[in-house]
Scaffold this motif. Structure first.
Motif, PDB file in Angstrom:
ATOM      1  N   UNK A 174       0.732  -1.301   0.104  1.00 13.94           N
ATOM      2  CA  UNK A 174      -0.053  -0.079   0.003  1.00 13.94           C
ATOM      3  C   UNK A 174       0.814   1.196  -0.027  1.00 13.94           C
ATOM      4  N   UNK A 175       2.132   1.391   0.769  1.00 12.94           N
ATOM      5  CA  UNK A 175       2.836   2.536   0.842  1.00 12.94           C
ATOM      6  C   UNK A 175       3.495   2.796  -0.643  1.00 12.94           C
ATOM      7  N   UNK A 176       3.963   1.874  -1.162  1.00 13.08           N
ATOM      8  CA  UNK A 176       4.397   2.023  -2.676  1.00 13.08           C
ATOM      9  C   UNK A 176       3.374   2.531  -3.818  1.00 13.08           C
ATOM     10  N   UNK A 177       2.067   1.856  -3.467  1.00 21.38           N
ATOM     11  CA  UNK A 177       1.041   2.245  -4.213  1.00 21.38           C
ATOM     12  C   UNK A 177       0.779   3.716  -4.121  1.00 21.38           C
ATOM     13  N   UNK A 178       0.540   3.995  -2.876  1.00 17.78           N
ATOM     14  CA  UNK A 178       0.415   5.681  -2.585  1.00 17.78           C
ATOM     15  C   UNK A 178       1.250   6.462  -2.863  1.00 17.78           C
ATOM     16  N   UNK A 179       2.564   6.013  -2.946  1.00 18.72           N
ATOM     17  CA  UNK A 179       3.547   6.880  -3.535  1.00 18.72           C
ATOM     18  C   UNK A 179       3.515   7.343  -5.172  1.00 18.72           C
ATOM     19  N   UNK A 180       3.320   6.059  -5.673  1.00 16.70           N
ATOM     20  CA  UNK A 180       2.879   6.121  -7.077  1.00 16.70           C
ATOM     21  C   UNK A 180       1.574   7.129  -7.480  1.00 16.70           C
ATOM     22  N   UNK A 181       0.692   6.804  -6.674  1.00 22.09           N
ATOM     23  CA  UNK A 181      -0.418   7.796  -6.978  1.00 22.09           C
ATOM     24  C   UNK A 181      -0.394   9.159  -6.763  1.00 22.09           C
ATOM     25  N   UNK A 182       0.615   9.350  -5.724  1.00 23.03           N
ATOM     26  CA  UNK A 182       0.832  10.785  -5.417  1.00 23.03           C
ATOM     27  C   UNK A 182       1.358  11.453  -6.480  1.00 23.03           C
ATOM     28  N   UNK A 183       2.357  10.842  -7.501  1.00 21.07           N
ATOM     29  CA  UNK A 183       2.742  11.449  -8.635  1.00 21.07           C
ATOM     30  C   UNK A 183       1.881  11.525  -9.903  1.00 21.07           C
ATOM     31  N   UNK A 184       0.562  11.077  -9.456  1.00 18.97           N
ATOM     32  CA  UNK A 184      -0.475  10.931 -10.823  1.00 18.97           C
ATOM     33  C   UNK A 184      -0.711   9.856 -11.496  1.00 18.97           C
ATOM     34  N   UNK A 185       0.106   8.861 -11.051  1.00 19.00           N
ATOM     35  CA  UNK A 185       0.169   7.661 -11.910  1.00 19.00           C
ATOM     36  C   UNK A 185      -1.001   6.756 -11.699  1.00 19.00           C
ATOM     37  N   UNK A 186      -1.467   5.861 -12.765  1.00 18.44           N
ATOM     38  CA  UNK A 186      -2.566   4.961 -12.306  1.00 18.44           C
ATOM     39  C   UNK A 186      -1.853   3.449 -12.378  1.00 18.44           C
ATOM     40  N   UNK A 187      -2.374   2.781 -11.570  1.00 16.14           N
ATOM     41  CA  UNK A 187      -2.100   1.398 -11.188  1.00 16.14           C
ATOM     42  C   UNK A 187      -3.245   0.403 -11.612  1.00 16.14           C
ATOM     43  N   UNK A 188      -3.063  -0.414 -12.636  1.00 19.41           N
ATOM     44  CA  UNK A 188      -3.863  -1.587 -12.792  1.00 19.41           C
ATOM     45  C   UNK A 188      -3.278  -2.989 -12.495  1.00 19.41           C
ATOM     46  N   UNK A 189      -4.114  -3.859 -12.443  1.00 16.88           N
ATOM     47  CA  UNK A 189      -3.604  -5.274 -11.825  1.00 16.88           C
ATOM     48  C   UNK A 189      -4.439  -6.423 -12.718  1.00 16.88           C
ATOM     49  N   UNK A 190      -3.630  -7.442 -12.817  1.00 18.02           N
ATOM     50  CA  UNK A 190      -4.107  -8.719 -13.418  1.00 18.02           C
ATOM     51  C   UNK A 190      -3.850  -9.850 -12.486  1.00 18.02           C
ATOM     52  N   UNK A 191      -4.853 -10.526 -11.953  1.00 19.11           N
ATOM     53  CA  UNK A 191      -4.608 -11.539 -11.107  1.00 19.11           C
ATOM     54  C   UNK A 191      -4.411 -12.897 -11.738  1.00 19.11           C
ATOM     55  N   UNK A 192      -3.486 -13.600 -11.660  1.00 18.99           N
ATOM     56  CA  UNK A 192      -3.430 -14.904 -12.247  1.00 18.99           C
ATOM     57  C   UNK A 192      -4.180 -15.776 -11.465  1.00 18.99           C
TER      58      UNK A 192
END
Length: 249
Positions: A174-192
């Motif tokens: 979650x911490x790394x996710x929040x840092x990326x979001x703070x820069x305006x990036x979007x994160x998507x996921x694909x679960x196998x």
């Protein structure tokens, strides 16, 4: 802020390793997309072959090319890496704007993944008692640093994480996710697979940002279709808001 400063340092290292921009004149893309593949031991080598061919079929599909060419600039930036507790570069940043570009990307991806699978097969025989954990936080931080160091300027940056489990190393994702979001990036996921707990984990602690989503691949036969649909969403959402394109310089 400490995490953001650290990302800036890591991004600078990526620039040095890449030798700077790939183009003498700055290139503008509609979207920069970096994808991380889970190479922890919970993902079998057979699944990596399936993911590889799913990526190839998705990138070569006419629908993907049409989506790319319908953008303001008609091109995207694309990069790929593998991860477990360390990061394995698979495809450095390249521009995709034509069928020839996509074919070259697929050739490079296939060659890199074949080499990495051979390396993993040897390592897994030696490490069968221990396995490789899933450092999802590190994967997200590395993807963020790669986007910061991208040689193409873009108004939209997307991280894709393909995996089958939660972070089980140190700090949660979650911490790394929040840092990326703070820069305006979007994160998507694909679960196998179709484990509801893993899908919920990705939804709650991995993905985020404008237009973010989680897909899952319940069976190997659906890999290419899920990845094709995912990449189209990555690309189209970036210019579907009707905003004016940025001028090329």
């Amino acid at each position: 802020m400490n995490r953001l400063r650290k990302l800036g340092v890591v991004a600078f290292v990526y620039v040095l390793l890449a030798g700077g921009s790939a183009d003498p004149v700055e290139t503008v893309t509609d979207t920069n997309v970096v994808t991380g593949l889970d190479f922890s031991h919970s993902v079998s080598l057979e699944e990596h072959w399936i993911v590889q061919e799913g990526l190839a079929q998705a990138l070569l599909s006419p629908e993907i090319l049409r989506a790319i060419q319908a953008g303001h600039h008609g091109r995207i930036g694309f990069a790929l890496f593998g991860w477990h507790t360390t990061i394995m570069p698979l495809l450095p940043w390249m521009r995709i704007g034509s069928a020839d570009d996509a074919e070259l990307a697929v050739q490079r991806i296939r060659a890199a993944i074949i080499e990495q699978i051979a390396t993993e097969a040897t390592l897994r025989r030696a490490e069968s008692r221990f396995g490789r954990p899933t450092d999802l936080s590190h994967a997200l931080s590395s993807a963020t640093a790669m986007l910061l160091a991208a040689p193409f300027r873009s108004r939209r940056s997307v991280i894709n994480i393909i995996g089958n489990g939660p972070d089980n190393v140190n700090e949660d994702a979650q911490g790394a996710r929040d840092a990326a979001l703070a820069l305006g990036f979007t994160i998507n996921g694909v679960v196998l697979g179709h484990d509801p707990d893993v899908i919920a984990y990705f939804q709650q602690k991995v993905v985020g940002g404008p237009g973010s989503f989680v897909e899952h691949v319940p069976s190997p036969e659906g890999m290419a279709e899920v990845l094709r649909r995912k990449f189209i969403n990555d690309i189209v959402i970036g210019f579907a808001d009707g905003s004016e394109p940025e001028p090329d310089h």
